[in-house]
Design a protein around this motif. Structure first.
Motif, mmCIF file in Angstrom:
data_model
loop_
_atom_site.group_PDB
_atom_site.id
_atom_site.type_symbol
_atom_site.label_atom_id
_atom_site.label_comp_id
_atom_site.label_asym_id
_atom_site.label_seq_id
_atom_site.Cartn_x
_atom_site.Cartn_y
_atom_site.Cartn_z
ATOM 1 N N PRO A 136 0.802 -1.225 0.000
ATOM 2 C CA PRO A 136 0.000 0.000 0.000
ATOM 3 C C PRO A 136 0.832 1.270 0.000
ATOM 4 O O PRO A 136 0.494 2.234 -0.696
ATOM 5 N N ALA A 137 1.912 1.308 0.764
ATOM 6 C CA ALA A 137 2.730 2.528 0.840
ATOM 7 C C ALA A 137 3.386 2.823 -0.508
ATOM 8 O O ALA A 137 3.475 3.986 -0.923
ATOM 9 N N VAL A 138 3.848 1.783 -1.198
ATOM 10 C CA VAL A 138 4.474 1.974 -2.509
ATOM 11 C C VAL A 138 3.443 2.440 -3.530
ATOM 12 O O VAL A 138 3.704 3.322 -4.351
ATOM 13 N N PHE A 139 2.247 1.852 -3.479
ATOM 14 C CA PHE A 139 1.178 2.274 -4.381
ATOM 15 C C PHE A 139 0.805 3.732 -4.148
ATOM 16 O O PHE A 139 0.653 4.505 -5.098
ATOM 17 N N VAL A 140 0.663 4.120 -2.889
ATOM 18 C CA VAL A 140 0.286 5.499 -2.575
ATOM 19 C C VAL A 140 1.371 6.474 -3.041
ATOM 20 O O VAL A 140 1.073 7.549 -3.559
ATOM 21 N N ASP A 141 2.631 6.110 -2.882
ATOM 22 C CA ASP A 141 3.718 6.960 -3.379
ATOM 23 C C ASP A 141 3.593 7.177 -4.890
ATOM 24 O O ASP A 141 3.761 8.293 -5.384
ATOM 25 N N ALA A 142 3.293 6.100 -5.625
ATOM 26 C CA ALA A 142 3.141 6.215 -7.080
ATOM 27 C C ALA A 142 1.919 7.051 -7.437
ATOM 28 O O ALA A 142 1.952 7.860 -8.376
ATOM 29 N N ASP A 143 0.848 6.875 -6.687
ATOM 30 C CA ASP A 143 -0.373 7.644 -6.939
ATOM 31 C C ASP A 143 -0.139 9.136 -6.702
ATOM 32 O O ASP A 143 -0.501 9.978 -7.537
ATOM 33 N N LEU A 144 0.486 9.466 -5.579
ATOM 34 C CA LEU A 144 0.732 10.875 -5.269
ATOM 35 C C LEU A 144 1.744 11.493 -6.236
ATOM 36 O O LEU A 144 1.652 12.685 -6.550
ATOM 37 N N ALA A 145 2.688 10.699 -6.720
ATOM 38 C CA ALA A 145 3.648 11.212 -7.696
ATOM 39 C C ALA A 145 2.935 11.627 -8.979
ATOM 40 O O ALA A 145 3.269 12.666 -9.589
ATOM 41 N N PHE A 146 1.949 10.845 -9.395
ATOM 42 C CA PHE A 146 1.161 11.204 -10.578
ATOM 43 C C PHE A 146 0.413 12.512 -10.351
ATOM 44 O O PHE A 146 0.426 13.415 -11.189
ATOM 45 N N HIS A 147 -0.240 12.619 -9.211
ATOM 46 C CA HIS A 147 -1.014 13.829 -8.927
ATOM 47 C C HIS A 147 -0.104 15.041 -8.753
ATOM 48 O O HIS A 147 -0.458 16.153 -9.189
ATOM 49 N N ARG A 148 1.025 14.845 -8.138
ATOM 50 C CA ARG A 148 1.970 15.946 -7.996
ATOM 51 C C ARG A 148 2.428 16.441 -9.363
ATOM 52 O O ARG A 148 2.567 17.652 -9.578
ATOM 53 N N ALA A 149 2.647 15.519 -10.296
ATOM 54 C CA ALA A 149 3.064 15.905 -11.643
ATOM 55 C C ALA A 149 2.018 16.779 -12.312
ATOM 56 O O ALA A 149 2.355 17.747 -13.012
ATOM 57 N N VAL A 150 0.746 16.472 -12.102
ATOM 58 C CA VAL A 150 -0.321 17.298 -12.666
ATOM 59 C C VAL A 150 -0.295 18.687 -12.045
ATOM 60 O O VAL A 150 -0.430 19.702 -12.749
ATOM 61 N N VAL A 151 -0.129 18.744 -10.730
ATOM 62 C CA VAL A 151 -0.074 20.046 -10.056
ATOM 63 C C VAL A 151 1.126 20.853 -10.559
ATOM 64 O O VAL A 151 1.022 22.071 -10.777
ATOM 65 N N GLU A 152 2.253 20.199 -10.756
ATOM 66 C CA GLU A 152 3.436 20.897 -11.281
ATOM 67 C C GLU A 152 3.158 21.482 -12.663
ATOM 68 O O GLU A 152 3.607 22.584 -12.989
ATOM 69 N N LEU A 153 2.395 20.748 -13.483
ATOM 70 C CA LEU A 153 2.094 21.215 -14.836
ATOM 71 C C LEU A 153 1.139 22.406 -14.845
ATOM 72 O O LEU A 153 0.998 23.072 -15.864
#
Length: 226
Positions: A136-153
């Motif tokens: 779960p922790a690894v999945f959540v890290d990947a999920d938040l990385a995707f969302h962070r990338a959108v926010v950065e854009l």
């Protein structure tokens, strides 16, 4: 010494303390190490430890006895439901802020995204999906990385700062949800729709996909609180 991630320190220390209470062999009434010891262990200032302890006191997990120290709170069946309600109310506040900032970030990102950005997002989404059935922790890290990338854009520095501030709390909340909640909605389609909307430069569709992603969990938390 425990190595912390970049970003706000207090939520991370609070998360580490929660893990310590769950898996560190503590029982109700046990005394925690003092501020100096915890600050040295986590590599932070005593004020950060103090604020993290305050958060756990609010959640009913710790008791501070002035002049004696900090102790694991006793399990009280009469107040357990209230403590859980307080916890869920705090989760609700964080998720409401997340929804607001990610909706606007998606709108802006759709107007500013470039083809190379889409490819990077596609790779991030594949990573998220590959990790979905794993730790779960690894999945959540990947999920938040995707969302962070959108926010950065989005190109909006303030939105990114807000997301960065909320990220440690979101990581803790989401990891706990994925690990313990049995009926979480699958948001894979909403994530794919968001990527498609960004690729097309469709701001309204990007907003709709973001709402479809976040609203089911938000509604569930609202129902639990009410």
């Amino acid at each position: 010494m425990t190595e912390l991630r970049r970003g706000p320190v207090v939520p991370q220390v609070a998360s580490l303390l929660r893990e310590r209470l769950r898996h560190g062999g503590f029982s109700p009434g046990d005394r925690l190490p003092n501020e100096v010891q915890l600050a040295a262990e986590f590599g932070v200032g005593r004020s950060s430890v103090r604020e993290a302890v305050r958060l756990l006191v609010q959640d009913g997990l710790l008791d501070v006895r002035h002049g004696s120290g900090t102790f694991v709170a006793a399990a009280d069946p009469d107040t357990g439901d209230v403590r859980q309600l307080v916890r869920r109310a705090r989760v609700l506040e964080v998720y409401e802020v997340r929804r607001a900032l990610e909706v606007e970030a998606a709108r802006l990102a759709a107007r500013r995204v470039r083809p190379e950005d889409v490819e990077a997002l596609r790779a991030g989404l594949r990573e998220r999906q590959d990790r979905r059935d794993g730790d779960p922790a690894v999945f959540v890290d990947a999920d938040l990385a995707f969302h962070r990338a959108v926010v950065e854009l989005s190109g909006n520095a303030l939105l990114l700062s807000l997301f960065t501030a909320a990220e440690p709390v979101l990581r803790e909340i989401l990891t706990e949800m994925v690990r313990h909640e049995k009926h979480l909605p699958d948001s894979s389609v909403a994530h794919a729709d968001l990527l498609d909307a960004l690729e097309r430069g469709d701001a309204e569709a990007a907003v709709a996909a973001t709402v479809a992603n976040l609203e089911p969990v938000l509604c569930g938390v609202r129902s639990a609180v009410s």
